[in-house]
Scaffold this motif. Structure first.
Motif, PDB file in Angstrom:
ATOM      1  N   VAL A 175      52.417  19.240  93.746  1.00 58.88           N
ATOM      2  CA  VAL A 175      51.116  18.580  93.770  1.00 58.88           C
ATOM      3  C   VAL A 175      51.337  17.065  93.712  1.00 58.88           C
ATOM      4  CG1 VAL A 175      50.796  18.639  91.253  1.00 58.88           C
ATOM      5  CG2 VAL A 175      48.801  18.526  92.752  1.00 58.88           C
ATOM      6  N   HIS A 176      50.517  16.329  94.460  1.00 62.75           N
ATOM      7  CA  HIS A 176      50.565  14.870  94.463  1.00 62.75           C
ATOM      8  C   HIS A 176      49.329  14.349  93.740  1.00 62.75           C
ATOM      9  CE1 HIS A 176      53.875  14.678  97.405  1.00 62.75           C
ATOM     10  NE2 HIS A 176      53.296  15.733  97.948  1.00 62.75           N
ATOM     11  N   LEU A 177      49.543  13.404  92.827  1.00 65.32           N
ATOM     12  CA  LEU A 177      48.450  12.845  92.028  1.00 65.32           C
ATOM     13  C   LEU A 177      48.339  11.350  92.256  1.00 65.32           C
ATOM     14  CD1 LEU A 177      49.199  14.623  88.624  1.00 65.32           C
ATOM     15  CD2 LEU A 177      47.760  15.442  90.493  1.00 65.32           C
ATOM     16  N   GLN A 178      47.089  10.879  92.325  1.00 63.47           N
ATOM     17  CA  GLN A 178      46.846   9.446  92.465  1.00 63.47           C
ATOM     18  C   GLN A 178      45.691   9.016  91.576  1.00 63.47           C
ATOM     19  OE1 GLN A 178      48.354   8.067  96.902  1.00 63.47           O
ATOM     20  NE2 GLN A 178      46.211   7.966  96.389  1.00 63.47           N
ATOM     21  N   LEU A 179      45.735   7.759  91.194  1.00 60.80           N
ATOM     22  CA  LEU A 179      44.640   7.150  90.459  1.00 60.80           C
ATOM     23  C   LEU A 179      44.445   5.749  91.024  1.00 60.80           C
ATOM     24  CD1 LEU A 179      42.613   7.535  88.131  1.00 60.80           C
ATOM     25  CD2 LEU A 179      44.291   6.470  86.613  1.00 60.80           C
ATOM     26  N   LEU A 184      49.997   8.505  90.307  1.00 61.17           N
ATOM     27  CA  LEU A 184      49.787   8.698  88.875  1.00 61.17           C
ATOM     28  C   LEU A 184      51.096   9.191  88.270  1.00 61.17           C
ATOM     29  CD1 LEU A 184      47.928   8.826  86.389  1.00 61.17           C
ATOM     30  CD2 LEU A 184      47.363  11.165  87.048  1.00 61.17           C
ATOM     31  N   VAL A 185      51.714   8.352  87.460  1.00 56.78           N
ATOM     32  CA  VAL A 185      53.021   8.685  86.886  1.00 56.78           C
ATOM     33  C   VAL A 185      52.864   9.118  85.432  1.00 56.78           C
ATOM     34  CG1 VAL A 185      54.206   7.089  88.431  1.00 56.78           C
ATOM     35  CG2 VAL A 185      53.466   6.299  86.177  1.00 56.78           C
ATOM     36  N   ALA A 186      53.908   9.754  84.926  1.00 58.94           N
ATOM     37  CA  ALA A 186      54.001  10.162  83.517  1.00 58.94           C
ATOM     38  C   ALA A 186      52.850  11.076  83.093  1.00 58.94           C
ATOM     39  CB  ALA A 186      54.069   8.932  82.609  1.00 58.94           C
ATOM     40  N   ALA A 187      52.396  11.921  83.989  1.00 67.35           N
ATOM     41  CA  ALA A 187      51.354  12.892  83.651  1.00 67.35           C
ATOM     42  C   ALA A 187      51.994  14.206  83.214  1.00 67.35           C
ATOM     43  CB  ALA A 187      50.433  13.126  84.842  1.00 67.35           C
ATOM     44  N   ASN A 188      51.209  15.022  82.520  1.00 69.13           N
ATOM     45  CA  ASN A 188      51.637  16.370  82.158  1.00 69.13           C
ATOM     46  C   ASN A 188      50.954  17.353  83.107  1.00 69.13           C
ATOM     47  OD1 ASN A 188      53.052  15.462  79.730  1.00 69.13           O
ATOM     48  ND2 ASN A 188      51.017  15.094  78.900  1.00 69.13           N
ATOM     49  N   VAL A 189      51.739  18.092  83.865  1.00 69.08           N
ATOM     50  CA  VAL A 189      51.195  19.003  84.880  1.00 69.08           C
ATOM     51  C   VAL A 189      51.678  20.415  84.594  1.00 69.08           C
ATOM     52  CG1 VAL A 189      51.075  19.548  87.332  1.00 69.08           C
ATOM     53  CG2 VAL A 189      51.137  17.155  86.592  1.00 69.08           C
ATOM     54  N   ARG A 190      50.724  21.352  84.521  1.00 65.06           N
ATOM     55  CA  ARG A 190      51.059  22.765  84.299  1.00 65.06           C
ATOM     56  C   ARG A 190      50.285  23.625  85.292  1.00 65.06           C
ATOM     57  NH1 ARG A 190      50.512  24.929  78.420  1.00 65.06           N
ATOM     58  NH2 ARG A 190      52.276  26.198  79.052  1.00 65.06           N
ATOM     59  N   TYR A 191      50.971  24.641  85.817  1.00 62.39           N
ATOM     60  CA  TYR A 191      50.340  25.606  86.703  1.00 62.39           C
ATOM     61  C   TYR A 191      50.001  26.870  85.899  1.00 62.39           C
ATOM     62  CZ  TYR A 191      52.303  22.750  90.485  1.00 62.39           C
ATOM     63  OH  TYR A 191      52.630  21.709  91.318  1.00 62.39           O
ATOM     64  N   GLU A 192      48.740  27.254  85.908  1.00 64.71           N
ATOM     65  CA  GLU A 192      48.305  28.505  85.297  1.00 64.71           C
ATOM     66  C   GLU A 192      48.116  29.519  86.431  1.00 64.71           C
ATOM     67  OE1 GLU A 192      44.597  30.309  82.623  1.00 64.71           O
ATOM     68  OE2 GLU A 192      44.521  28.255  83.413  1.00 64.71           O
ATOM     69  N   ILE A 228      45.765  29.944  91.242  1.00 64.71           N
ATOM     70  CA  ILE A 228      46.605  28.932  90.600  1.00 64.71           C
ATOM     71  C   ILE A 228      45.694  27.810  90.136  1.00 64.71           C
ATOM     72  CG2 ILE A 228      48.485  27.277  90.884  1.00 64.71           C
ATOM     73  CD1 ILE A 228      49.634  29.027  93.044  1.00 64.71           C
ATOM     74  N   VAL A 229      45.673  27.569  88.823  1.00 58.75           N
ATOM     75  CA  VAL A 229      44.893  26.463  88.269  1.00 58.75           C
ATOM     76  C   VAL A 229      45.878  25.354  87.901  1.00 58.75           C
ATOM     77  CG1 VAL A 229      43.210  25.720  86.560  1.00 58.75           C
ATOM     78  CG2 VAL A 229      43.230  28.103  87.337  1.00 58.75           C
ATOM     79  N   ILE A 230      45.688  24.190  88.501  1.00 63.37           N
ATOM     80  CA  ILE A 230      46.574  23.055  88.249  1.00 63.37           C
ATOM     81  C   ILE A 230      45.933  22.201  87.163  1.00 63.37           C
ATOM     82  CG2 ILE A 230      47.825  21.130  89.279  1.00 63.37           C
ATOM     83  CD1 ILE A 230      47.142  22.489  92.032  1.00 63.37           C
ATOM     84  N   HIS A 231      46.566  22.137  85.999  1.00 61.90           N
ATOM     85  CA  HIS A 231      46.054  21.359  84.870  1.00 61.90           C
ATOM     86  C   HIS A 231      46.806  20.032  84.787  1.00 61.90           C
ATOM     87  CE1 HIS A 231      43.780  24.734  83.021  1.00 61.90           C
ATOM     88  NE2 HIS A 231      44.734  25.483  83.571  1.00 61.90           N
ATOM     89  N   VAL A 232      46.072  18.934  84.685  1.00 59.05           N
ATOM     90  CA  VAL A 232      46.670  17.602  84.637  1.00 59.05           C
ATOM     91  C   VAL A 232      46.125  16.843  83.428  1.00 59.05           C
ATOM     92  CG1 VAL A 232      47.025  15.406  85.826  1.00 59.05           C
ATOM     93  CG2 VAL A 232      46.881  17.539  87.148  1.00 59.05           C
ATOM     94  N   THR A 233      47.002  16.361  82.580  1.00 55.16           N
ATOM     95  CA  THR A 233      46.609  15.523  81.442  1.00 55.16           C
ATOM     96  C   THR A 233      47.578  14.351  81.340  1.00 55.16           C
ATOM     97  OG1 THR A 233      47.970  16.770  79.866  1.00 55.16           O
ATOM     98  CG2 THR A 233      45.679  17.492  80.162  1.00 55.16           C
ATOM     99  N   ASN A 234      47.182  13.329  80.580  1.00 55.91           N
ATOM    100  CA  ASN A 234      48.113  12.249  80.251  1.00 55.91           C
ATOM    101  C   ASN A 234      47.736  11.631  78.914  1.00 55.91           C
ATOM    102  OD1 ASN A 234      45.982  10.500  80.744  1.00 55.91           O
ATOM    103  ND2 ASN A 234      46.924   9.473  82.483  1.00 55.91           N
ATOM    104  N   GLU A 240      42.165  16.832  83.990  1.00 59.96           N
ATOM    105  CA  GLU A 240      41.599  17.319  85.241  1.00 59.96           C
ATOM    106  C   GLU A 240      42.229  18.662  85.598  1.00 59.96           C
ATOM    107  OE1 GLU A 240      39.201  15.791  86.705  1.00 59.96           O
ATOM    108  OE2 GLU A 240      39.279  13.826  85.736  1.00 59.96           O
ATOM    109  N   HIS A 241      41.532  19.419  86.427  1.00 61.40           N
ATOM    110  CA  HIS A 241      42.137  20.645  86.937  1.00 61.40           C
ATOM    111  C   HIS A 241      41.544  21.002  88.300  1.00 61.40           C
ATOM    112  CE1 HIS A 241      38.520  22.322  84.973  1.00 61.40           C
ATOM    113  NE2 HIS A 241      38.652  23.343  85.805  1.00 61.40           N
ATOM    114  N   GLN A 242      42.314  21.781  89.034  1.00 58.30           N
ATOM    115  CA  GLN A 242      41.923  22.219  90.368  1.00 58.30           C
ATOM    116  C   GLN A 242      42.361  23.658  90.565  1.00 58.30           C
ATOM    117  OE1 GLN A 242      43.979  21.346  94.385  1.00 58.30           O
ATOM    118  NE2 GLN A 242      42.540  19.654  94.184  1.00 58.30           N
ATOM    119  N   GLU A 243      41.534  24.447  91.243  1.00 59.26           N
ATOM    120  CA  GLU A 243      41.860  25.852  91.501  1.00 59.26           C
ATOM    121  C   GLU A 243      42.282  26.044  92.957  1.00 59.26           C
ATOM    122  OE1 GLU A 243      38.681  28.404  90.389  1.00 59.26           O
ATOM    123  OE2 GLU A 243      38.610  27.704  88.314  1.00 59.26           O
TER     124      GLU A 243
END
Length: 250
Positions: A175-179, A184-192, A228-234, A240-243
Motif C-alpha cells: 500500500v502507498h500512503l500520502q499526506l 507518509l513515512v513512519a506510519a504503523n500499517v496492519r492488514y486485517e 482485507i482491511v488496511i489499518h493506518v495509524t501514526n 485511517e482504514h480502507q477495505e
C-alpha cells in the motif's frame, strides 16, 4: 640538540592547529540537502462528454526535472466506483513531463490518480474532474469495495491489488500512503484479513520498504472471497482504514 627539539614542537603545534581548522570547516559546512519527489498533476476542472482530456504530470526531484521516471500511470474511475477503475500508461516526453489522453463517455465526477515511481519513491497526487452535468453517482458507501474511510484532510491511500491469488501461495501486499501530496513515512500499517462468516481474523504487520510504501506478504489457506482491511495509524493521531476484497482460487 635543543634547536631540533624546539623545531619538532613547532611542527607538532602547527599540525594540531591545521587539523582543528579543517575540523571546524567540516563542522561549519552545510548538510546535504534532502530532496523529495514532486509531482504536479495538471488537470482541467471540467470537460464535456467525449471530449479528449489531456492528463499531464510534471515530475521533479529537487531542482532537477526527472526525465527517466520508472513508471507514470493515470488511474481513473467514476466517483464511488473505484473497483471499476482503469489505468493508462503515460508518454514520457523526455523533459520531465508525462502525458496521456482520455475521454469520458457519460456525465459524472471522475477521480484520477497520477501514480509516479522515480528515485526509489512513489507519489500519487489525486484530482477530480467534472464531466458534462457532473451527475453524482449514488452508491452504498458502507459496502463499496475499496472505500476509504478518511477523516484526515490531504490523506490518500492506494492498495496494489494482486492480479491473481492462489491458495497456499504467498502474495505480496503493498500500500502507498500520502499526506498533502507527500509520502507518509513512519506510519504503523496492519492488514486485517478474514472471510465473511469466519471468526478468525489474521493480522499482518507491514514494513516501510520505501518512503511511503508499506509491504508484507500473506498466504491464504482457503479458497473464496476475503476482505482485507488496511489499518493506518501514526504518532500524530492519524487513524485511517480502507477495505478491499480479493478472490482466492486453487
Amino acid at each position: 640538540m635543543k634547536r631540533r627539539i624546539w623545531i619538532g614542537l613547532i611542527v607538532i603545534v602547527l599540525g594540531l592547529l591545521s587539523a582543528c581548522g579543517n575540523s571546524e570547516k567540516e563542522t561549519e559546512s552545510e548538510p546535504e540537502e534532502l530532496h523529495v519527489l514532486r509531482v504536479d498533476f495538471d488537470l482541467p476542472e471540467h470537460a464535456e462528454v467525449n471530449e479528449t482530456v489531456l492528463l499531464k504530470a510534471v515530475v521533479s526531484y529537487g531542482e532537477e526535472a526527472v526525465k527517466d521516471a520508472n513508471e507514470v500511470q493515470f488511474e481513473y474511475w467514476e466517483q464511488g466506483k473505484e473497483k471499476d477503475s482503469k489505468t493508462i500508461n503515460a508518454k514520457n516526453n523526455a523533459d520531465g513531463t508525462y502525458t496521456a489522453e482520455v475521454t469520458f463517455d457519460k456525465d459524472g465526477i471522475y477521480e484520477i490518480y497520477a501514480h509516479t515511481t522515480a528515485r526509489d519513491m512513489h507519489s500519487m497526487p489525486k484530482k477530480s474532474i467534472t464531466v458534462g452535468n457532473g451527475a453524482a453517482a449514488t452508491h452504498d458507501e458502507g459496502h463499496e469495495e475499496g472505500h476509504e474511510h478518511s477523516s484526515t484532510e490531504g490523506f490518500s491511500m492506494h492498495f496494489e491489488k494482486p492480479d491473481s491469488v492462489k491458495q497456499n501461495q504467498k502474495v505480496p501486499l503493498t500500500v502507498h500512503l500520502q499526506l498533502d501530496d507527500q509520502p507518509l513515512v513512519a506510519a504503523n500499517v496492519r492488514y486485517e484479513i478474514y472471510q465473511d462468516g469466519s471468526e478468525k481474523h489474521d493480522w499482518v504487520d507491514a514494513k516501510e520498504a520505501k518512503s511511503g510504501e508499506y509491504s508484507s506478504a500473506h498466504s491464504f489457506t482457503e479458497t473464496g472471497k476475503y476482505t482485507i482491511v488496511i489499518h493506518v495509524t501514526n504518532d500524530d493521531g492519524l487513524h485511517e482504514h480502507q477495505e478491499q476484497e480479493i478472490e482466492v482460487v486453487k
